[in-house]
Design a protein around this motif. Sequence first.
Motif, PDB file in Angstrom:
ATOM      1  N   VAL B  29      28.633  30.363  40.534  1.00 27.62           N
ATOM      2  CA  VAL B  29      29.615  30.045  41.571  1.00 27.62           C
ATOM      3  C   VAL B  29      29.018  30.417  42.927  1.00 27.62           C
ATOM      4  CG1 VAL B  29      31.905  30.622  42.487  1.00 27.62           C
ATOM      5  CG2 VAL B  29      31.565  30.457  40.014  1.00 27.62           C
ATOM      6  N   SER B  30      29.069  29.498  43.865  1.00 22.54           N
ATOM      7  CA  SER B  30      28.621  29.834  45.219  1.00 22.54           C
ATOM      8  C   SER B  30      29.465  30.963  45.773  1.00 22.54           C
ATOM      9  CB  SER B  30      28.726  28.618  46.128  1.00 22.54           C
ATOM     10  OG  SER B  30      28.601  29.000  47.492  1.00 22.54           O
ATOM     11  N   SER B  31      28.828  31.893  46.447  1.00 26.46           N
ATOM     12  CA  SER B  31      29.566  33.041  46.979  1.00 26.46           C
ATOM     13  C   SER B  31      30.618  32.628  48.010  1.00 26.46           C
ATOM     14  CB  SER B  31      28.598  34.042  47.603  1.00 26.46           C
ATOM     15  OG  SER B  31      27.856  33.437  48.641  1.00 26.46           O
ATOM     16  N   LEU B  32      30.485  31.413  48.548  1.00 30.34           N
ATOM     17  CA  LEU B  32      31.493  30.923  49.504  1.00 30.34           C
ATOM     18  C   LEU B  32      32.832  30.665  48.832  1.00 30.34           C
ATOM     19  CD1 LEU B  32      29.544  28.245  51.583  1.00 30.34           C
ATOM     20  CD2 LEU B  32      30.440  30.420  52.428  1.00 30.34           C
ATOM     21  N   TYR B  33      32.816  30.480  47.520  1.00 32.25           N
ATOM     22  CA  TYR B  33      33.980  29.926  46.833  1.00 32.25           C
ATOM     23  C   TYR B  33      34.569  30.844  45.774  1.00 32.25           C
ATOM     24  CZ  TYR B  33      32.138  25.756  49.106  1.00 32.25           C
ATOM     25  OH  TYR B  33      31.666  24.864  50.031  1.00 32.25           O
ATOM     26  N   LEU B  34      34.537  32.155  46.035  1.00 27.26           N
ATOM     27  CA  LEU B  34      35.099  33.117  45.091  1.00 27.26           C
ATOM     28  C   LEU B  34      36.099  33.998  45.837  1.00 27.26           C
ATOM     29  CD1 LEU B  34      35.084  36.034  43.503  1.00 27.26           C
ATOM     30  CD2 LEU B  34      34.880  33.991  42.101  1.00 27.26           C
ATOM     31  N   ALA B  35      37.320  34.076  45.303  1.00 24.89           N
ATOM     32  CA  ALA B  35      38.378  34.848  45.950  1.00 24.89           C
ATOM     33  C   ALA B  35      39.023  35.803  44.955  1.00 24.89           C
ATOM     34  CB  ALA B  35      39.438  33.909  46.527  1.00 24.89           C
ATOM     35  N   TRP B  36      39.724  36.778  45.507  1.00 21.49           N
ATOM     36  CA  TRP B  36      40.489  37.724  44.700  1.00 21.49           C
ATOM     37  C   TRP B  36      41.923  37.763  45.233  1.00 21.49           C
ATOM     38  CZ3 TRP B  36      38.668  40.371  40.466  1.00 21.49           C
ATOM     39  CH2 TRP B  36      37.270  40.377  40.268  1.00 21.49           C
ATOM     40  N   TYR B  37      42.875  37.774  44.294  1.00 24.93           N
ATOM     41  CA  TYR B  37      44.295  37.828  44.616  1.00 24.93           C
ATOM     42  C   TYR B  37      44.946  39.026  43.937  1.00 24.93           C
ATOM     43  CZ  TYR B  37      44.006  33.019  46.336  1.00 24.93           C
ATOM     44  OH  TYR B  37      43.682  31.881  47.037  1.00 24.93           O
ATOM     45  N   GLN B  38      45.979  39.520  44.572  1.00 26.30           N
ATOM     46  CA  GLN B  38      46.841  40.560  44.006  1.00 26.30           C
ATOM     47  C   GLN B  38      48.195  39.930  43.714  1.00 26.30           C
ATOM     48  OE1 GLN B  38      49.053  43.281  46.684  1.00 26.30           O
ATOM     49  NE2 GLN B  38      47.840  44.906  45.761  1.00 26.30           N
ATOM     50  N   GLN B  39      48.761  40.257  42.560  1.00 24.96           N
ATOM     51  CA  GLN B  39      50.104  39.764  42.253  1.00 24.96           C
ATOM     52  C   GLN B  39      50.965  40.891  41.682  1.00 24.96           C
ATOM     53  OE1 GLN B  39      50.619  36.674  39.222  1.00 24.96           O
ATOM     54  NE2 GLN B  39      52.224  35.715  40.480  1.00 24.96           N
ATOM     55  N   ALA B  44      54.516  35.947  44.508  1.00 26.47           N
ATOM     56  CA  ALA B  44      53.385  35.024  44.500  1.00 26.47           C
ATOM     57  C   ALA B  44      52.082  35.807  44.634  1.00 26.47           C
ATOM     58  CB  ALA B  44      53.517  34.031  45.653  1.00 26.47           C
ATOM     59  N   PRO B  45      50.984  35.216  44.220  1.00 27.04           N
ATOM     60  CA  PRO B  45      49.682  35.844  44.481  1.00 27.04           C
ATOM     61  C   PRO B  45      49.460  36.019  45.984  1.00 27.04           C
ATOM     62  CG  PRO B  45      49.458  34.131  42.836  1.00 27.04           C
ATOM     63  CD  PRO B  45      50.837  34.004  43.394  1.00 27.04           C
ATOM     64  N   ARG B  46      48.759  37.093  46.329  1.00 21.84           N
ATOM     65  CA  ARG B  46      48.456  37.413  47.732  1.00 21.84           C
ATOM     66  C   ARG B  46      46.943  37.456  47.881  1.00 21.84           C
ATOM     67  NH1 ARG B  46      48.873  43.550  49.850  1.00 21.84           N
ATOM     68  NH2 ARG B  46      48.400  43.288  52.069  1.00 21.84           N
ATOM     69  N   LEU B  47      46.422  36.680  48.810  1.00 19.05           N
ATOM     70  CA  LEU B  47      44.981  36.647  49.015  1.00 19.05           C
ATOM     71  C   LEU B  47      44.488  37.970  49.591  1.00 19.05           C
ATOM     72  CD1 LEU B  47      42.320  34.931  49.117  1.00 19.05           C
ATOM     73  CD2 LEU B  47      42.942  34.404  51.498  1.00 19.05           C
ATOM     74  N   LEU B  48      43.485  38.549  48.945  1.00 20.45           N
ATOM     75  CA  LEU B  48      42.865  39.778  49.447  1.00 20.45           C
ATOM     76  C   LEU B  48      41.456  39.512  49.977  1.00 20.45           C
ATOM     77  CD1 LEU B  48      43.786  42.282  46.576  1.00 20.45           C
ATOM     78  CD2 LEU B  48      45.040  41.866  48.704  1.00 20.45           C
ATOM     79  N   ILE B  49      40.666  38.815  49.174  1.00 18.12           N
ATOM     80  CA  ILE B  49      39.248  38.608  49.465  1.00 18.12           C
ATOM     81  C   ILE B  49      38.928  37.122  49.293  1.00 18.12           C
ATOM     82  CG2 ILE B  49      36.870  39.073  48.728  1.00 18.12           C
ATOM     83  CD1 ILE B  49      38.078  41.559  49.889  1.00 18.12           C
ATOM     84  N   TYR B  50      38.152  36.560  50.224  1.00 18.75           N
ATOM     85  CA  TYR B  50      37.652  35.199  50.069  1.00 18.75           C
ATOM     86  C   TYR B  50      36.160  35.190  50.368  1.00 18.75           C
ATOM     87  CZ  TYR B  50      37.858  35.021  55.180  1.00 18.75           C
ATOM     88  OH  TYR B  50      37.685  35.288  56.503  1.00 18.75           O
ATOM     89  N   GLY B  51      35.486  34.142  49.928  1.00 22.72           N
ATOM     90  CA  GLY B  51      34.051  34.085  50.148  1.00 22.72           C
ATOM     91  C   GLY B  51      33.328  35.305  49.594  1.00 22.72           C
ATOM     92  N   THR B  52      33.780  35.785  48.441  1.00 23.70           N
ATOM     93  CA  THR B  52      33.229  36.936  47.708  1.00 23.70           C
ATOM     94  C   THR B  52      33.484  38.282  48.365  1.00 23.70           C
ATOM     95  OG1 THR B  52      31.481  35.633  46.653  1.00 23.70           O
ATOM     96  CG2 THR B  52      31.090  38.004  46.835  1.00 23.70           C
ATOM     97  N   SER B  53      33.348  38.367  49.695  1.00 22.53           N
ATOM     98  CA  SER B  53      33.376  39.693  50.316  1.00 22.53           C
ATOM     99  C   SER B  53      34.147  39.778  51.630  1.00 22.53           C
ATOM    100  CB  SER B  53      31.942  40.177  50.557  1.00 22.53           C
ATOM    101  OG  SER B  53      31.257  39.271  51.406  1.00 22.53           O
ATOM    102  N   SER B  54      34.743  38.691  52.076  1.00 19.76           N
ATOM    103  CA  SER B  54      35.498  38.716  53.335  1.00 19.76           C
ATOM    104  C   SER B  54      36.943  39.076  53.079  1.00 19.76           C
ATOM    105  CB  SER B  54      35.417  37.354  54.029  1.00 19.76           C
ATOM    106  OG  SER B  54      34.089  37.035  54.383  1.00 19.76           O
ATOM    107  N   ARG B  55      37.443  40.065  53.812  1.00 25.76           N
ATOM    108  CA  ARG B  55      38.846  40.450  53.647  1.00 25.76           C
ATOM    109  C   ARG B  55      39.747  39.488  54.413  1.00 25.76           C
ATOM    110  NH1 ARG B  55      36.611  45.419  53.628  1.00 25.76           N
ATOM    111  NH2 ARG B  55      36.522  45.461  55.908  1.00 25.76           N
ATOM    112  N   ALA B  56      40.852  39.115  53.784  1.00 28.18           N
ATOM    113  CA  ALA B  56      41.839  38.263  54.450  1.00 28.18           C
ATOM    114  C   ALA B  56      42.536  39.056  55.560  1.00 28.18           C
ATOM    115  CB  ALA B  56      42.857  37.750  53.429  1.00 28.18           C
ATOM    116  N   ALA B  57      43.226  38.344  56.423  1.00 27.09           N
ATOM    117  CA  ALA B  57      43.889  38.966  57.554  1.00 27.09           C
ATOM    118  C   ALA B  57      44.862  40.056  57.103  1.00 27.09           C
ATOM    119  CB  ALA B  57      44.630  37.911  58.365  1.00 27.09           C
ATOM    120  N   GLY B  58      44.758  41.220  57.721  1.00 25.77           N
ATOM    121  CA  GLY B  58      45.696  42.292  57.447  1.00 25.77           C
ATOM    122  C   GLY B  58      45.423  43.097  56.194  1.00 25.77           C
TER     123      GLY B  58
END
Lengths: 123, 108
Positions: B29-39, B44-58
Amino acid sequence: QLQLQESGPGLVKPSETLSLVCTVSGGSISSITNYWAWVRQSPGKGLEWIGNIYYSGSTYYSPSLKSRVTISVDTSKNQFSLKLSSVTAADTAVYYCASGYSYNRIFYYMDVWGRGTTVTVSS
Amino acid sequence: EIVLTQSPGTLSLSPGERATLSCRASQSVSSLYLAWYQQKPGQAPRLLIYGTSSRAAGIPDRFSGSGSGTDFTFTISRLEPEDFAVYYCHQYGSERWTFGQGTKVEIK
């Protein structure tokens, strides 16, 4: 602040068509930096991506559902919708609409989600 | 289809401890396209991390992600009471987007 809200029947009969609408507020569905998505969650299959749509109407569907899914956008109402035909009990799930970030028409992460709506398929 | 396998299924830890979650992909998987969610239950799921290592806003900096290729890791450096939840990895780089089955982080 972008907000999404799903609406539609909570009970659908087997073989019929499931229809849901997602209303977008706090932003425009015609934004070039957003795409719009449907995801469902059932106890048996976990989170399952259904498909995406861009404001232009371009759609991308999960291959496993493609033959039964239609996602469309209504820019005049700032809404997008999901239709899933020939439903069975296996389609019982919580259905979420979501918004994702798009750049140069490439779709990235989904960062805003609706609260979800439960749809049960039963006669 | 890219299958994402998360481990462990359940992680029992105490507040203040470090949580390390794994997500293994059946194909690269390209590192650009991997995310982590908390539920959390009923949410609903809440975005925490996108692009493998970037934190979402807040998202607090106690949450971090790393990895490449087929092996990705999500870490919570010090668990806060509100962090006990289910975490999902998600890839959005292939024709069919997929999610892992989830790791539940529970209070020990």
